[in-house]
Write a protein that holds these residues in place. Structure first.
Motif, mmCIF file in Angstrom:
data_model
loop_
_atom_site.group_PDB
_atom_site.id
_atom_site.type_symbol
_atom_site.label_atom_id
_atom_site.label_comp_id
_atom_site.label_asym_id
_atom_site.label_seq_id
_atom_site.Cartn_x
_atom_site.Cartn_y
_atom_site.Cartn_z
ATOM 1 N N GLU A 61 -30.885 -0.359 21.168
ATOM 2 C CA GLU A 61 -31.387 -0.854 19.887
ATOM 3 C C GLU A 61 -32.903 -0.882 19.831
ATOM 4 O OE1 GLU A 61 -30.768 -4.743 16.938
ATOM 5 O OE2 GLU A 61 -30.092 -4.805 19.025
ATOM 6 N N LYS A 62 -33.560 -1.175 20.952
ATOM 7 C CA LYS A 62 -35.011 -1.330 20.949
ATOM 8 C C LYS A 62 -35.723 -0.068 20.487
ATOM 9 C CE LYS A 62 -35.730 -0.063 25.823
ATOM 10 N NZ LYS A 62 -36.280 -0.494 27.135
ATOM 11 N N ASN A 69 -35.455 0.067 16.633
ATOM 12 C CA ASN A 69 -36.322 -0.963 16.052
ATOM 13 C C ASN A 69 -37.785 -0.529 16.085
ATOM 14 O OD1 ASN A 69 -34.124 -2.619 15.596
ATOM 15 N ND2 ASN A 69 -34.416 -3.826 17.457
ATOM 16 N N LYS A 120 -40.344 0.292 12.994
ATOM 17 C CA LYS A 120 -41.547 -0.538 12.956
ATOM 18 C C LYS A 120 -42.804 0.323 12.863
ATOM 19 C CE LYS A 120 -44.196 -3.922 15.656
ATOM 20 N NZ LYS A 120 -44.260 -4.696 16.927
ATOM 21 N N TYR A 123 -31.082 -1.179 7.914
ATOM 22 C CA TYR A 123 -32.288 -0.670 7.261
ATOM 23 C C TYR A 123 -31.908 -0.094 5.892
ATOM 24 C CZ TYR A 123 -34.217 -1.203 11.928
ATOM 25 O OH TYR A 123 -34.609 -1.722 13.148
#
Length: 267
Positions: free
Chosen positions: A157-158, A161, A165, A202
């Motif tokens: 997931e990071k 993200n 970002k 999102y």
């Protein structure tokens, strides 16, 4: 958001700076220009004089570039650092918590020569923050979307993200693609699940998923990029073997650089 832009004042570096300014304006980011050089000291009386001249010339050029960027409404500063370029860049980026490094790289000699044997390649391998490698003659106006390659192997997931970002205000759609080389029920389920999760999380982003069928990953990525010439290629750096995998088992990035495709490595 903080962007670090190493430069040697070449046309290629200036082109990377143009990418950085476009991103900074959209992301309301600051830019730090950086000139690094490795001084070889000997006992020659002129050594100190030569270093002083290099720094003086660099300072003039950096001030000029910084003034031009500041005029666009972007907060800008510059640094001059002595040391091996890749180490100096990655150390500054990590120490001062930059969000993104943007560097130029030439593509005429193939990706192994242009990237792996270059300062940009070393920065990508050593950096703890994402890196955008901008090929020579690549222009920001030519790009229409981010194309994110998916291995569908323990996706984290990071990475997603961080991708959103860093790029969420750039007004470009996201297309996730996976090269299917064989039938795999597990990967098909994983792709469907990932699509549902990202589109739900999102909702304001334009997200699409495609599968490129091919006999091997190399040909699949090449085929995808040929069909999508407006792509900024995005890869996730999951482990230390990332680049060994790319350059030992794939010719896709060599093709990408010959067609002037920028590469964003998310780390």
């Amino acid at each position: 958001m903080k962007i670090l832009v190493p430069t040697d004042f070449s046309d290629n570096a200036n082109n990377a700076l143009d990418f950085a300014t476009k991103i900074a304006l959209k992301e309301k980011a600051s830019i730090t220009l950086m000139f690094a050089f490795y001084a070889v000291y000997d006992f020659a009386a002129q050594a100190t004089e030569i270093v002083n001249q290099i720094e003086s010339d660099a300072r003039k050029a950096l001030k000029k570039s910084a003034k031009e960027v500041t005029a666009l409404g972007i907060e800008t500063e510059f640094r001059i650092v002595q040391g091996a370029i890749a180490s100096a860049v990655t150390a500054l980026a990590y120490r001062e918590e930059f969000d993104l490094i943007i560097m130029g790289t030439q593509g005429a000699g193939g990706i192994k020569k242009a990237l792996m044997g270059s300062n940009t390649g070393h920065v990508i391998k050593e950096s703890k923050v994402p890196v955008l490698a901008v090929p020579q003659n690549s222009k920001w106006e030519n790009w229409t979307k981010f194309s994110i390659g998916l291995e569908l192997d323990k996706e984290e997931e990071k990475f997603f993200n961080l991708l959103f970002k860093l790029t969420g205000h750039m007004s470009l759609p996201y297309e996730f693609f996976h090269v299917k080389t064989e039938d795999s029920f597990e990967k098909e389920i994983g792709l469907i699940g990932l699509e549902d999760v990202l589109k739900e999380k999102y909702k304001n982003e334009k997200i699409s998923f495609v599968v490129e069928e091919s006999s091997d990953v190399n040909s699949g990525i090449e085929s995808y990029l040929k069909k999508n010439p407006g792509s900024i290629l995005v890869m996730f750096y999951k482990n230390k073997s990332f680049f060994e995998y790319l350059f030992n088992r794939s010719t896709s990035l060599e093709m990408a650089y010959h067609t002037h495709v920028p590469l964003l490595v998310i780390k």
